[in-house]
Structure formats: C-alpha cells, structure tokens
Design a protein around this motif. Sequence first.
Motif, PDB file in Angstrom:
ATOM      1  N   ASN A  34       0.812  -1.218   0.000  1.00  0.00           N
ATOM      2  CA  ASN A  34       0.000   0.000   0.000  1.00  0.00           C
ATOM      3  C   ASN A  34       0.850   1.275   0.000  1.00  0.00           C
ATOM      4  O   ASN A  34       0.371   2.350   0.350  1.00  0.00           O
ATOM      5  N   MET A  35       2.120   1.159  -0.418  1.00  0.00           N
ATOM      6  CA  MET A  35       3.016   2.307  -0.390  1.00  0.00           C
ATOM      7  C   MET A  35       3.634   2.569  -1.761  1.00  0.00           C
ATOM      8  O   MET A  35       3.854   1.640  -2.532  1.00  0.00           O
ATOM      9  N   ALA A  36       3.905   3.832  -1.993  1.00  0.00           N
ATOM     10  CA  ALA A  36       4.751   4.241  -3.110  1.00  0.00           C
ATOM     11  C   ALA A  36       5.976   4.885  -2.477  1.00  0.00           C
ATOM     12  O   ALA A  36       5.855   5.811  -1.669  1.00  0.00           O
ATOM     13  N   VAL A  37       7.145   4.360  -2.799  1.00  0.00           N
ATOM     14  CA  VAL A  37       8.394   4.885  -2.253  1.00  0.00           C
ATOM     15  C   VAL A  37       9.135   5.559  -3.401  1.00  0.00           C
ATOM     16  O   VAL A  37       9.502   4.908  -4.380  1.00  0.00           O
ATOM     17  N   SER A  38       9.324   6.867  -3.272  1.00  0.00           N
ATOM     18  CA  SER A  38       9.944   7.658  -4.339  1.00  0.00           C
ATOM     19  C   SER A  38      11.254   8.261  -3.849  1.00  0.00           C
ATOM     20  O   SER A  38      11.286   8.926  -2.815  1.00  0.00           O
ATOM     21  N   THR A  39      12.313   8.024  -4.611  1.00  0.00           N
ATOM     22  CA  THR A  39      13.606   8.648  -4.354  1.00  0.00           C
ATOM     23  C   THR A  39      13.797   9.706  -5.424  1.00  0.00           C
ATOM     24  O   THR A  39      13.663   9.422  -6.622  1.00  0.00           O
ATOM     25  N   LEU A  40      14.079  10.930  -4.991  1.00  0.00           N
ATOM     26  CA  LEU A  40      14.158  12.070  -5.899  1.00  0.00           C
ATOM     27  C   LEU A  40      15.577  12.640  -5.877  1.00  0.00           C
ATOM     28  O   LEU A  40      16.126  12.916  -4.804  1.00  0.00           O
ATOM     29  N   TYR A  41      16.146  12.813  -7.037  1.00  0.00           N
ATOM     30  CA  TYR A  41      17.521  13.295  -7.174  1.00  0.00           C
ATOM     31  C   TYR A  41      17.530  14.653  -7.876  1.00  0.00           C
ATOM     32  O   TYR A  41      16.741  14.888  -8.779  1.00  0.00           O
ATOM     33  N   GLY A  42      18.459  15.525  -7.476  1.00  0.00           N
ATOM     34  CA  GLY A  42      18.605  16.819  -8.139  1.00  0.00           C
ATOM     35  C   GLY A  42      17.449  17.749  -7.846  1.00  0.00           C
ATOM     36  O   GLY A  42      16.823  18.283  -8.759  1.00  0.00           O
ATOM     37  N   ASN A  43      17.168  17.955  -6.578  1.00  0.00           N
ATOM     38  CA  ASN A  43      16.002  18.726  -6.147  1.00  0.00           C
ATOM     39  C   ASN A  43      16.245  20.217  -5.965  1.00  0.00           C
ATOM     40  O   ASN A  43      15.351  21.022  -6.186  1.00  0.00           O
ATOM     41  N   LEU A  44      17.435  20.569  -5.518  1.00  0.00           N
ATOM     42  CA  LEU A  44      17.682  21.931  -5.043  1.00  0.00           C
ATOM     43  C   LEU A  44      17.844  22.940  -6.175  1.00  0.00           C
ATOM     44  O   LEU A  44      18.459  22.649  -7.208  1.00  0.00           O
ATOM     45  N   THR A  45      17.308  24.125  -5.940  1.00  0.00           N
ATOM     46  CA  THR A  45      17.504  25.237  -6.869  1.00  0.00           C
ATOM     47  C   THR A  45      18.923  25.783  -6.672  1.00  0.00           C
ATOM     48  O   THR A  45      19.550  25.531  -5.633  1.00  0.00           O
ATOM     49  N   PRO A  46      19.444  26.548  -7.623  1.00  0.00           N
ATOM     50  CA  PRO A  46      20.761  27.155  -7.423  1.00  0.00           C
ATOM     51  C   PRO A  46      20.822  28.015  -6.149  1.00  0.00           C
ATOM     52  O   PRO A  46      21.835  28.012  -5.448  1.00  0.00           O
ATOM     53  N   THR A  47      19.755  28.706  -5.834  1.00  0.00           N
ATOM     54  CA  THR A  47      19.722  29.533  -4.624  1.00  0.00           C
ATOM     55  C   THR A  47      19.827  28.666  -3.377  1.00  0.00           C
ATOM     56  O   THR A  47      20.583  28.978  -2.450  1.00  0.00           O
ATOM     57  N   GLU A  48      19.085  27.562  -3.345  1.00  0.00           N
ATOM     58  CA  GLU A  48      19.153  26.653  -2.198  1.00  0.00           C
ATOM     59  C   GLU A  48      20.546  26.038  -2.075  1.00  0.00           C
ATOM     60  O   GLU A  48      21.057  25.870  -0.961  1.00  0.00           O
ATOM     61  N   GLN A  49      21.166  25.715  -3.207  1.00  0.00           N
ATOM     62  CA  GLN A  49      22.527  25.168  -3.161  1.00  0.00           C
ATOM     63  C   GLN A  49      23.490  26.184  -2.567  1.00  0.00           C
ATOM     64  O   GLN A  49      24.359  25.838  -1.770  1.00  0.00           O
ATOM     65  N   PHE A  50      23.316  27.450  -2.929  1.00  0.00           N
ATOM     66  CA  PHE A  50      24.173  28.510  -2.389  1.00  0.00           C
ATOM     67  C   PHE A  50      23.946  28.659  -0.885  1.00  0.00           C
ATOM     68  O   PHE A  50      24.896  28.701  -0.109  1.00  0.00           O
ATOM     69  N   ILE A  51      22.683  28.716  -0.478  1.00  0.00           N
ATOM     70  CA  ILE A  51      22.349  28.876   0.944  1.00  0.00           C
ATOM     71  C   ILE A  51      22.896  27.718   1.763  1.00  0.00           C
ATOM     72  O   ILE A  51      23.369  27.900   2.888  1.00  0.00           O
ATOM     73  N   SER A  52      22.854  26.514   1.209  1.00  0.00           N
ATOM     74  CA  SER A  52      23.222  25.322   1.977  1.00  0.00           C
ATOM     75  C   SER A  52      24.730  25.104   2.086  1.00  0.00           C
ATOM     76  O   SER A  52      25.170  24.068   2.576  1.00  0.00           O
ATOM     77  N   ARG A  53      25.526  26.080   1.699  1.00  0.00           N
ATOM     78  CA  ARG A  53      26.974  25.944   1.837  1.00  0.00           C
ATOM     79  C   ARG A  53      27.425  26.052   3.286  1.00  0.00           C
ATOM     80  O   ARG A  53      28.535  25.675   3.615  1.00  0.00           O
ATOM     81  N   THR A  54      26.559  26.569   4.158  1.00  0.00           N
ATOM     82  CA  THR A  54      26.876  26.633   5.591  1.00  0.00           C
ATOM     83  C   THR A  54      25.964  25.665   6.345  1.00  0.00           C
ATOM     84  O   THR A  54      24.909  25.269   5.836  1.00  0.00           O
ATOM     85  N   GLU A  55      26.356  25.316   7.559  1.00  0.00           N
ATOM     86  CA  GLU A  55      25.536  24.403   8.370  1.00  0.00           C
ATOM     87  C   GLU A  55      24.158  25.006   8.655  1.00  0.00           C
ATOM     88  O   GLU A  55      23.150  24.315   8.562  1.00  0.00           O
ATOM     89  N   ASP A  56      24.117  26.294   9.009  1.00  0.00           N
ATOM     90  CA  ASP A  56      22.827  26.943   9.250  1.00  0.00           C
ATOM     91  C   ASP A  56      21.975  26.955   7.989  1.00  0.00           C
ATOM     92  O   ASP A  56      20.767  26.752   8.035  1.00  0.00           O
ATOM     93  N   GLY A  57      22.624  27.187   6.862  1.00  0.00           N
ATOM     94  CA  GLY A  57      21.911  27.188   5.588  1.00  0.00           C
ATOM     95  C   GLY A  57      21.346  25.819   5.252  1.00  0.00           C
ATOM     96  O   GLY A  57      20.205  25.700   4.800  1.00  0.00           O
ATOM     97  N   LYS A  58      22.131  24.752   5.480  1.00  0.00           N
ATOM     98  CA  LYS A  58      21.649  23.391   5.246  1.00  0.00           C
ATOM     99  C   LYS A  58      20.412  23.113   6.086  1.00  0.00           C
ATOM    100  O   LYS A  58      19.433  22.547   5.597  1.00  0.00           O
TER     101      LYS A  58
END
Length: 116
Positions: A34-58
């Motif tokens: 009764n489940m659908a299990v979806s793995t999604l790759y390449g999700n982040l926008t360029p802005t999110e990638q930039f923000i996530s360069r720090t621990e707080d951003g991640k």
Amino acid sequence: MSKMVHEFNDIIRKLRKDLFGKGPEKIHTVFVENMAVSTLYGNLTPTEQFISRTEDGKEMVHSARTKMIQDVYAEGTPEGMEELVGATLLHLFSDIKVEENMAISVFVFDKNIIDS
C-alpha cells in the motif's frame, strides 16, 4: 518503467516544480503493497545550493523543504494521484538530504496498489 510509475513521477515532479520553481531531475518510484516509495535526485535550486553551503543554511533548506511538502499534502492530495493508483492517500513521510541533493517520500495509501 510502467506507465503508472511514469505518471506517478510526473505528478510528483509537477507539484515540486510548481512549489519550489524546480522539479527533481530524476525520480525512482517503487510500489510496495500500500506504499509508493519515491527517491528524488537533483532537487535543489541554485539559490538553495548557495544557501546550503553553511551548516545553518543546510538546516534552513532542510526545514523549509520538509515543512513545505508536508503542508502541501496536508492541504490535499495532488490532482490525479489517488485516481491513478486507485487508493486514498493516508500519510506522506518525506525527508531530504541536502548534502546529497536527494530526497525520499513514502506515500501510504488505504489499500494495496496494483501496478498493471
């Protein structure tokens, strides 16, 4: 890939593109009982990638992504999803690993999904 899996992935991709401005680059979905299990790759926008360069951003990107997805599905199931699988969505469990730019969603339905 079966037609049902392809259409299910399209629903997920469209919702996330509409919500975040970018859909995942690749989605792998399996139906298990009764489940659908979806793995999604390449999700982040360029802005999110930039923000996530720090621990707080991640942490901020992780929290925002996880909360937004949960809120959207709490408001209602995406159009066509329940009709496609022939079952009612009961729960969604979702998480993202920001460092890997990979997310997983487990959709729990009220009955087994038959992928024909």
